[in-house]
Write a protein that holds these residues in place. Structure first.
Motif, PDB file in Angstrom:
ATOM      1  N   UNK A  67      16.192  -1.672   3.633  1.00 49.03           N
ATOM      2  CA  UNK A  67      16.139  -3.078   3.222  1.00 49.03           C
ATOM      3  C   UNK A  67      14.701  -3.520   2.939  1.00 49.03           C
ATOM      4  N   UNK A  68      13.765  -3.071   3.761  1.00 53.25           N
ATOM      5  CA  UNK A  68      12.357  -3.434   3.538  1.00 53.25           C
ATOM      6  C   UNK A  68      11.856  -2.886   2.210  1.00 53.25           C
ATOM      7  N   UNK A  69      12.229  -1.648   1.886  1.00 56.66           N
ATOM      8  CA  UNK A  69      11.817  -1.053   0.612  1.00 56.66           C
ATOM      9  C   UNK A  69      12.466  -1.796  -0.557  1.00 56.66           C
ATOM     10  N   UNK A  70      13.749  -2.087  -0.441  1.00 55.89           N
ATOM     11  CA  UNK A  70      14.458  -2.815  -1.504  1.00 55.89           C
ATOM     12  C   UNK A  70      13.782  -4.159  -1.762  1.00 55.89           C
ATOM     13  N   UNK A  71      13.429  -4.864  -0.692  1.00 52.45           N
ATOM     14  CA  UNK A  71      12.780  -6.170  -0.847  1.00 52.45           C
ATOM     15  C   UNK A  71      11.379  -6.026  -1.444  1.00 52.45           C
ATOM     16  N   UNK A  72      10.706  -4.947  -1.105  1.00 53.33           N
ATOM     17  CA  UNK A  72       9.341  -4.748  -1.616  1.00 53.33           C
ATOM     18  C   UNK A  72       9.333  -4.381  -3.094  1.00 53.33           C
ATOM     19  N   UNK A  73      10.231  -3.476  -3.505  1.00 46.84           N
ATOM     20  CA  UNK A  73      10.205  -2.995  -4.895  1.00 46.84           C
ATOM     21  C   UNK A  73      11.224  -3.714  -5.783  1.00 46.84           C
ATOM     22  N   UNK A  74      12.055  -4.568  -5.183  1.00 46.95           N
ATOM     23  CA  UNK A  74      13.050  -5.351  -5.934  1.00 46.95           C
ATOM     24  C   UNK A  74      14.027  -4.478  -6.703  1.00 46.95           C
TER      25      UNK A  74
END
Length: 86
Positions: A19-26
Motif C-alpha cells: 500500500x505504501x508503494x502504491x501510494x508513493x508511485x500512484x
C-alpha cells in the motif's frame, strides 16, 4: 475481509508495504490493475437490458479503499463538511 484475520502477521506487513508503494508511485501492480464488472438485473425489471454494473475488486483493493475512505471521512469531518460519526 473476515479472512484477513487469519492472515499471518508477516503477510499483513507485506500488504502494508505494498500500500505504501502504491501510494508513493500512484500505480497498482499490473496483476491488480484490472477488475471485473458483473451486470446484475435490476429488481422488478423484466427487460434483459435493464442491468446495473457492479465492480468486483480483489480483497487487497477493497481493503485499501476502506482505509482511504475512512481517512477521507475523518478529514471531511474535521473540515466540517461531514458530521462526525456517533
Amino acid at each position: 475481509t473476515r479472512a484477513l484475520k487469519d492472515w499471518p502477521l508477516g503477510l499483513l506487513e507485506l500488504l502494508s508495504k505494498l500500500y505504501k508503494v502504491v501510494e508513493k508511485v500512484h500505480k497498482w501492480p499490473t496483476a491488480l490493475e484490472h477488475s471485473m464488472v458483473a451486470m446484475l438485473i435490476k429488481r422488478g425489471s423484466e427487460d434483459p437490458e435493464d442491468r446495473r454494473p457492479i465492480l468486483l475488486l480483489s480483497v487487497v483493493q477493497r481493503l485499501w479503499a476502506c482505509i482511504r475512505a475512512a481517512t477521507m471521512r475523518a478529514w471531511l469531518a474535521r473540515a466540517k463538511v461531514l458530521r462526525p460519526k456517533g
